[in-house]
Every structure is written in structure tokens, then in C-alpha cells.
Design a protein around this motif. Structure first.
Motif, PDB file in Angstrom:
ATOM      1  N   ASP A  34      -8.719 120.840   6.675  1.00  0.00           N
ATOM      2  CA  ASP A  34     -10.176 120.623   7.048  1.00  0.00           C
ATOM      3  C   ASP A  34     -10.787 122.029   6.788  1.00  0.00           C
ATOM      4  N   ASP A  35     -10.259 123.141   7.006  1.00  0.00           N
ATOM      5  CA  ASP A  35     -10.924 124.484   6.736  1.00  0.00           C
ATOM      6  C   ASP A  35     -11.470 124.355   5.479  1.00  0.00           C
ATOM      7  N   ILE A  36     -10.863 124.089   4.485  1.00  0.00           N
ATOM      8  CA  ILE A  36     -11.117 124.289   2.937  1.00  0.00           C
ATOM      9  C   ILE A  36     -12.446 123.488   2.821  1.00  0.00           C
ATOM     10  N   VAL A  37     -12.341 122.219   3.203  1.00  0.00           N
ATOM     11  CA  VAL A  37     -13.616 121.425   2.946  1.00  0.00           C
ATOM     12  C   VAL A  37     -14.737 121.665   3.588  1.00  0.00           C
ATOM     13  N   VAL A  38     -14.357 122.059   5.204  1.00  0.00           N
ATOM     14  CA  VAL A  38     -15.531 122.432   5.766  1.00  0.00           C
ATOM     15  C   VAL A  38     -16.225 123.616   5.193  1.00  0.00           C
ATOM     16  N   GLU A  39     -15.489 124.701   4.873  1.00  0.00           N
ATOM     17  CA  GLU A  39     -16.305 125.791   4.033  1.00  0.00           C
ATOM     18  C   GLU A  39     -17.078 125.243   3.078  1.00  0.00           C
ATOM     19  N   MET A  40     -16.689 124.224   2.187  1.00  0.00           N
ATOM     20  CA  MET A  40     -17.519 123.905   0.990  1.00  0.00           C
ATOM     21  C   MET A  40     -18.705 123.369   1.568  1.00  0.00           C
ATOM     22  N   ILE A  41     -18.483 122.276   2.442  1.00  0.00           N
ATOM     23  CA  ILE A  41     -19.833 121.631   3.006  1.00  0.00           C
ATOM     24  C   ILE A  41     -20.666 122.535   3.757  1.00  0.00           C
ATOM     25  N   ASP A  42     -20.281 123.770   4.343  1.00  0.00           N
ATOM     26  CA  ASP A  42     -21.216 124.698   5.104  1.00  0.00           C
ATOM     27  C   ASP A  42     -21.971 125.254   3.582  1.00  0.00           C
ATOM     28  N   LYS A  43     -21.593 125.672   2.966  1.00  0.00           N
ATOM     29  CA  LYS A  43     -22.128 126.452   1.583  1.00  0.00           C
ATOM     30  C   LYS A  43     -23.250 125.334   1.045  1.00  0.00           C
ATOM     31  N   ILE A  44     -22.784 124.243   1.009  1.00  0.00           N
ATOM     32  CA  ILE A  44     -23.729 123.125   0.384  1.00  0.00           C
ATOM     33  C   ILE A  44     -25.015 122.935   1.266  1.00  0.00           C
ATOM     34  N   ILE A  45     -24.648 122.758   2.478  1.00  0.00           N
ATOM     35  CA  ILE A  45     -25.942 122.408   3.477  1.00  0.00           C
ATOM     36  C   ILE A  45     -26.878 123.646   3.421  1.00  0.00           C
ATOM     37  N   ALA A  46     -26.261 124.957   3.390  1.00  0.00           N
ATOM     38  CA  ALA A  46     -26.907 126.378   3.628  1.00  0.00           C
ATOM     39  C   ALA A  46     -27.632 126.473   2.270  1.00  0.00           C
TER      40      ALA A  46
ATOM     41  N   ASN B  18     -28.871 124.015   0.326  1.00  0.00           N
ATOM     42  CA  ASN B  18     -29.708 122.804  -0.042  1.00  0.00           C
ATOM     43  C   ASN B  18     -30.990 123.279  -0.047  1.00  0.00           C
ATOM     44  N   THR B  19     -31.801 122.747  -1.401  1.00  0.00           N
ATOM     45  CA  THR B  19     -33.293 123.317  -1.498  1.00  0.00           C
ATOM     46  C   THR B  19     -34.064 121.759  -1.629  1.00  0.00           C
ATOM     47  N   ARG B  20     -33.319 120.621  -1.458  1.00  0.00           N
ATOM     48  CA  ARG B  20     -33.947 119.220  -1.656  1.00  0.00           C
ATOM     49  C   ARG B  20     -34.232 118.625  -0.338  1.00  0.00           C
ATOM     50  N   ASN B  21     -34.298 117.279  -0.496  1.00  0.00           N
ATOM     51  CA  ASN B  21     -34.520 116.634   0.859  1.00  0.00           C
ATOM     52  C   ASN B  21     -33.699 116.440   1.844  1.00  0.00           C
ATOM     53  N   GLY B  22     -32.480 116.803   1.394  1.00  0.00           N
ATOM     54  CA  GLY B  22     -31.228 116.584   2.344  1.00  0.00           C
ATOM     55  C   GLY B  22     -29.902 116.510   1.484  1.00  0.00           C
ATOM     56  N   VAL B  23     -29.023 116.161   2.232  1.00  0.00           N
ATOM     57  CA  VAL B  23     -27.607 116.112   1.512  1.00  0.00           C
ATOM     58  C   VAL B  23     -27.080 114.952   1.342  1.00  0.00           C
ATOM     59  N   LEU B  24     -26.305 114.351   0.472  1.00  0.00           N
ATOM     60  CA  LEU B  24     -25.410 113.286   0.367  1.00  0.00           C
ATOM     61  C   LEU B  24     -24.034 113.734   0.345  1.00  0.00           C
ATOM     62  N   PHE B  25     -23.226 113.125   1.354  1.00  0.00           N
ATOM     63  CA  PHE B  25     -22.033 113.553   1.384  1.00  0.00           C
ATOM     64  C   PHE B  25     -21.225 112.326   0.834  1.00  0.00           C
ATOM     65  N   ASP B  26     -20.296 112.544   0.099  1.00  0.00           N
ATOM     66  CA  ASP B  26     -19.412 111.645  -0.640  1.00  0.00           C
ATOM     67  C   ASP B  26     -17.972 112.018  -0.526  1.00  0.00           C
ATOM     68  N   GLY B  27     -17.068 111.399   0.323  1.00  0.00           N
ATOM     69  CA  GLY B  27     -15.795 111.799   0.859  1.00  0.00           C
ATOM     70  C   GLY B  27     -15.663 112.725   1.907  1.00  0.00           C
ATOM     71  N   PHE B  28     -16.700 112.876   2.552  1.00  0.00           N
ATOM     72  CA  PHE B  28     -16.841 113.853   3.711  1.00  0.00           C
ATOM     73  C   PHE B  28     -17.673 113.237   4.777  1.00  0.00           C
ATOM     74  N   PRO B  29     -17.409 113.079   6.185  1.00  0.00           N
ATOM     75  CA  PRO B  29     -16.280 113.606   6.660  1.00  0.00           C
ATOM     76  C   PRO B  29     -15.082 112.483   6.400  1.00  0.00           C
ATOM     77  N   ARG B  30     -14.012 113.225   6.551  1.00  0.00           N
ATOM     78  CA  ARG B  30     -12.694 112.060   6.264  1.00  0.00           C
ATOM     79  C   ARG B  30     -11.710 111.817   7.416  1.00  0.00           C
TER      80      ARG B  30
END
Ligand code: AMP
Length: 192
Positions: A62-74, A76-88
Motif C-alpha cells: 500500500d505504501d508504494i501506491v499511496v505515495e504515488m496517489i498523494d503526489k497526483i492529488i497534490a 492536480n491542476t484540472r477539475n479533479g482526478v480519475l483513479f484507475d486501479g486504485f483503491p484496490r
């Protein structure tokens, strides 16, 4: 913000539908599977660590993917985020709630692409002919479906309890399925 999780078994068509959804709603798209495969292709330190796990069809930690997701959300400059394959798994779902809250936002809904098991296997074996993915083989496909049934399916109940779970029939033409998905998202946006 419009944050959407796309849910479904391996082979359900999440990757195929993502592009159209991300474009229509102007969302940052993240596929954890794709991001992890990139690490492996680039032979990064992380890539070397996770290769055997992914080749076996198991979930990486989980640590590995959570770190990736945190960076993506941080970032983000668009309307929001589309998560594919997360949460698993349920732990990742709980973490996603906390992460989104940290950035002052939340999940709009989880769209679940429903496809019967035999069709999933058929699609993945078909994809194996061209995908070049080392996990698209019969043995690993079985493991991936087992991981999905044991760890990922409970995520559906987690979102059902929150009223965020929206099932969509994943059998049919790509265009029909995206139309159904967008209809559901539009209805959810209208209500929010
Ligand atoms: P996918 O492309 O979504 O089918 O993911 C391919 C592989 O990447 C999975 O079988 C897992 O090994 C790994 N993976 C992708 N997303 C996650 C996640 N959220 N948590 C753990 N492992 C993941």
C-alpha cells in the motif's frame, strides 16, 4: 472537484474507458498499474523491487501506491482526478478518503464496470497477444482474479455503505458503455 474511482476486475475495460472520461470532465488520470509498469520498464530501484510481485499477479504494498496517489492529488491542476486501479483494498480506500480530505476534497463516486469472469479471462488472453504485459498469461491472470476477489471486491461494499457505488454493465460496445458511465456521472454531479 470531480474525483472519480473506476472500479472493476482486471480485464473489465477500465483503461479503455478512462481516456474518454478524463477528457470529457477534464480530469487528471492516474493508473497505478501503468505507473508501476513504467517503473519496471525504466528499471528504477522501485521497479526492481516490485517486478516479481507484479509478475506473480499480486498487489504491491500500500505504501508504494499511496505515495504515488498523494503526489497526483497534490499536483492536480484540472477539475479533479480519475483513479484507475486504485483503491484496490479497503485500507487503500480509507487512505484515499483521508488524502482527499487533506486536500479539501472528496470522492464523487466509484463507477464499477461489471463483467462476468469468463469474459474477463477471454479479454485478457486476447489482450495478451498484443499487450506485451508479462502479467497477461493464464497462470498470472488466475492470481490477479484471486487477488481481486479476496482483496478488491470488499472495496465495493465500502463505497456502497457510503452511497458512492455505481454499477455499470461492462458488456457492450465501448461507446455504449462510456455513454452509460457519463450518464451516471452527470446525474451524480447534478445531485452534488
Ligand atoms: P492493473 O494495470 O491495474 O491491472 O495493475 C497491474 C498490477 O499492478 C496489479 O496486478 C498489481 O500488481 C499492481 N497494482 C496496480 N494498482 C495497484 C494498487 N492500487 N495496489 C497494489 N498493487 C497495484
Amino acid at each position: 472537484m470531480i474525483n472519480i474511482a473506476l472500479f472493476g476486475a482486471p480485464g473489465a475495460g477500465k483503461g479503455t474507458q478512462s481516456t474518454m472520461i478524463a477528457e470529457k470532465y477534464d480530469l487528471t488520470y492516474v493508473s497505478t498499474g501503468e505507473a508501476l509498469r513504467k517503473e519496471i520498464a525504466e528499471k528504477t530501484e522501485l521497479g526492481l523491487r516490485i517486478k516479481d510481485i507484479m509478475d506473480a499477479g499480486q498487489l504491491v504494498s500500500d505504501d508504494i501506491v499511496v505515495e504515488m496517489i498523494d503526489k497526483i492529488i497534490a499536483g492536480n491542476t484540472r477539475n479533479g482526478v480519475l483513479f484507475d486501479g486504485f483503491p484496490r483494498n479497503v485500507e487503500q480506500a480509507e487512505t484515499l478518503d483521508k488524502l482527499l480530505a487533506k486536500y479539501g476534497t472528496s470522492l464523487l463516486c466509484m463507477i464499477s464496470l461489471d463483467v462476468p469472469r469468463e469474459e474477463l479471462v477471454r479479454r485478457m488472453l486476447e489482450r495478451a497477444k498484443t499487450s506485451g504485459r508479462s502479467d497477461d498469461n493464464e497462470e498470472t491472470i488466475k492470481n490477479r482474479l484471486r487477488e481481486y476477489e479476496n482483496k478488491t471486491l470488499p472495496v465495493a461494499d465500502y463505497y456502497k455503505a457510503k452511497g458512492l457505488y455505481i454499477p455499470v454493465n461492462g458488456i457492450g460496445s465501448i461507446d455504449d458503455i462510456s455513454r452509460d458511465i457519463m450518464k451516471e456521472i452527470d446525474a451524480k454531479i447534478a445531485k452534488s
